[in-house]
Design an enzyme around this catalytic site. Structure first.
Site, PDB file in Angstrom:
ATOM      1  CG  HIS A 110      -1.924   0.954   1.385  1.00 35.90           C
ATOM      2  ND1 HIS A 110      -1.686   2.259   1.755  1.00 35.90           N
ATOM      3  CD2 HIS A 110      -3.259   0.840   1.203  1.00 35.90           C
ATOM      4  CE1 HIS A 110      -2.847   2.905   1.793  1.00 35.90           C
ATOM      5  NE2 HIS A 110      -3.810   2.072   1.462  1.00 35.90           N
ATOM      6  CG  ASP A 160       0.677  -2.292   6.149  1.00 39.55           C
ATOM      7  OD1 ASP A 160      -0.231  -2.539   6.962  1.00 39.55           O
ATOM      8  OD2 ASP A 160       0.521  -1.575   5.146  1.00 39.55           O
ATOM      9  CD  GLN A 205      -6.620  -4.935   3.915  1.00 43.39           C
ATOM     10  OE1 GLN A 205      -7.501  -5.720   4.285  1.00 43.39           O
ATOM     11  NE2 GLN A 205      -6.897  -3.691   3.550  1.00 43.39           N
ATOM     12  CE  LYS A 247      -7.280  -0.608   6.065  1.00 47.04           C
ATOM     13  NZ  LYS A 247      -7.935  -0.362   4.774  1.00 47.04           N
ATOM     14  CB  CYS A 296      -3.560   2.981  -1.733  1.00 46.49           C
ATOM     15  SG  CYS A 296      -4.848   4.172  -1.441  1.00 46.49           S
TER      16      CYS A 296
HETATM   17  N1  PMP Z   1      -1.698  -0.676   4.520  1.00 44.79           N
HETATM   18  C1  PMP Z   1      -2.614  -1.517   4.033  1.00 44.79           C
HETATM   19  C2  PMP Z   1      -2.191  -2.885   3.598  1.00 44.79           C
HETATM   20  C3  PMP Z   1      -3.935  -1.102   3.923  1.00 44.79           C
HETATM   21  O1  PMP Z   1      -4.855  -1.929   3.439  1.00 44.79           O
HETATM   22  C4  PMP Z   1      -4.293   0.199   4.352  1.00 44.79           C
HETATM   23  C5  PMP Z   1      -5.714   0.703   4.232  1.00 44.79           C
HETATM   24  N2  PMP Z   1      -6.262   0.582   2.937  1.00 44.79           N
HETATM   25  C6  PMP Z   1      -3.296   1.026   4.871  1.00 44.79           C
HETATM   26  C7  PMP Z   1      -2.020   0.552   4.945  1.00 44.79           C
HETATM   27  C8  PMP Z   1      -3.596   2.404   5.360  1.00 44.79           C
HETATM   28  O2  PMP Z   1      -4.366   2.319   6.508  1.00 44.79           O
HETATM   29  P1  PMP Z   1      -5.056   3.619   7.109  1.00 44.79           P
HETATM   30  O3  PMP Z   1      -5.737   4.304   5.967  1.00 44.79           O
HETATM   31  O4  PMP Z   1      -6.031   3.067   8.111  1.00 44.79           O
HETATM   32  O5  PMP Z   1      -3.994   4.447   7.729  1.00 44.79           O
END
Ligand code: PMP
Length: 408
Positions: free
Chosen positions: A123, A200, A203, A226, A366
């Site tokens: 991401h 990270d 997910q 999430k 993203c």
């Molecule tokens: N990393 C991953 C793998 C994600 O799926 C997301 C959210 N789409 C993020 C980072 C960013 O998380 P947040 O928007 O809650 O800061």
């Protein structure tokens, strides 16, 4: 589903009970954010109705209640990810902030030429902060390439490790495709060359049992929203020495020992990295989400989710003109399936599905570098949670068949 009462779990999510026009909502966008069970909403309401006070500051009883609940959630998170101590659990506002806190906090330790290896399916939240760190210090970011399946190329990773990176940043599970990285083995290899590691888990935490000590990474980050908790709260876990290394990105109240104009000293972990008033209600909501999850039959839930993803993949594969991305060799994708319908734009597919009450996400998720390596501009993603059932998948497949007949 016969082994446990899945409907009893699903019925606790009020948002899933609604109609969208003529159609009941079919929510397949859990990877963007999960729906919230009533107990999470109630816990936050209760705090605002009766316990609302700032934490850590005052002698009065409301402040004591708020502080107690806030600190109890820290202990819950510690247990949830098996951290060794509550000092190692930092409340942030989300995954993005957690990663930025690490990248900023390490700035003084990086110099020109240092190598940062980054998961190329990550991401943007796990790419851009490293690029910014590289810009500040002259370090260089090197992407770990993907193999033909869209999974990380592990022999390329081994080869990159000979460059003795200073830090390795990985996704545990990718948000765009639900592919899972063998983080334990990858961290062990990084540890062998003395690299710091950040995983990270945004997910992963809602779908897998995460044990940060077993993974043995320096930092592990995730978001509450999430995993059936509210937005506005996230976690930065770190090994003690890894957290001690971080220069606080935010300074101010709560994180100091003494302040004077001659000089200020910072307090100990975890408060040192929690400047300002935290998102107290969100933390309390996250605690309720962890309680909710821990009372469910974990093994059966995981099995249910895996069966559902398998069913989704299998049903999609029976439709013509569908390309699926990042199907792992063992079909062990977690939570999400990425696909496109022929050459149709993902946005059109998403809008036509929405007209039938089916919520998916279309876009680059993203993960623009990942889209680049898949040679697509974007894709559709259907993602599930503990409340999803076979009917959701059937409705989605039925709606997608309709979309096909409209567009193709
Ligand atoms: N990393 C991953 C793998 C994600 O799926 C997301 C959210 N789409 C993020 C980072 C960013 O998380 P947040 O928007 O809650 O800061």
């Amino acid at each position: 589903d016969s082994q446990f009462d899945h409907q009893a779990i699903r019925s606790q999510f009020p948002a899933l009970q609604q109609q969208l026009g003529d159609n009941p909502l079919c929510y397949l966008d859990t990877a963007a954010t999960s729906q919230k069970p009533q107990c999470v909403i109630d816990a936050m309401n209760h705090y605002y109705r009766l316990d609302n006070a700032n934490v850590h500051r005052a002698a009065h009883q409301l402040a004591a209640r708020a502080t107690l609940q806030y600190e109890q959630v820290r202990a819950q998170v510690q247990g949830f990810i098996n951290a060794a101590s509550t000092q190692q659990v930092i409340f942030t506002h989300g995954t993005t902030e957690s990663i930025n806190m690490v990248a900023h906090g390490l700035t003084d330790l990086f110099k020109a030429g240092d190598v940062i290896l980054v998961d190329s399916a990550a991401h943007h939240a796990n790419i851009v902060p490293w690029q910014a760190l590289a810009q500040r210090t002259g370090a260089k970011v090197i992407p770990i390439p993907l193999d033909a399946n869209g999974c990380l190329n592990l022999s390329a990773y081994d080869a990159l490790l000979t460059q003795v990176p200073k830090l390795v940043a990985l996704s545990h599970v990718t948000n765009a495709m639900g592919t899972i990285n063998p983080v334990k083995a990858m961290v062990a290899k990084a540890n062998n060359v003395g690299a710091m590691t950040l995983i990270d888990g945004a997910q992963a935490v809602a779908h897998l049992n995460v044990d940060v000590q077993a993974i043995d990474c320096d930092y592990y980050v995730f978001s509450g929203h999430k995993m059936y908790g509210p937005t506005g709260v996230g976690i930065l876990y770190g090994k003690l020495d890894a957290l001690e290394k971080l220069t606080p990105m935010l300074t101010g109240g709560e994180m100091i020992k003494t302040v004077s104009f001659e000089g200020t000293s910072y307090t100990e972990l975890p408060n040192r990295l929690e400047a300002g008033t935290p998102a107290i209600s969100a933390v309390i909501g996250l605690g309720a989400a962890i309680t909710f999850l821990s009372e469910l039959p974990q093994a059966l839930i995981h099995q249910h989710e895996q069966q559902l993803i398998g069913y989704l993949q299998q049903q999609l594969s029976q439709l013509s003109d569908i390309s699926v991305y990042g199907v792992t060799p063992n079909n062990d994708n977690i939570g999400a399936v990425a696909f496109n319908l022929a050459d149709e734009h993902h946005q059109d597919v998403g809008i036509l599905l929405d007209q039938q009450g089916v919520a998916i996400r279309g876009g680059h998720h993203c993960a623009m570098p990942l889209m680049q390596s898949l040679q697509i501009k974007g894709c559709c993603r259907a993602s599930i949670g503990i409340y999803s059932n076979q009917q959701d998948v059937d409705r989605f497949i039925h709606a997608l068949t309709e979309v096909k007949s409209i567009l193709l």
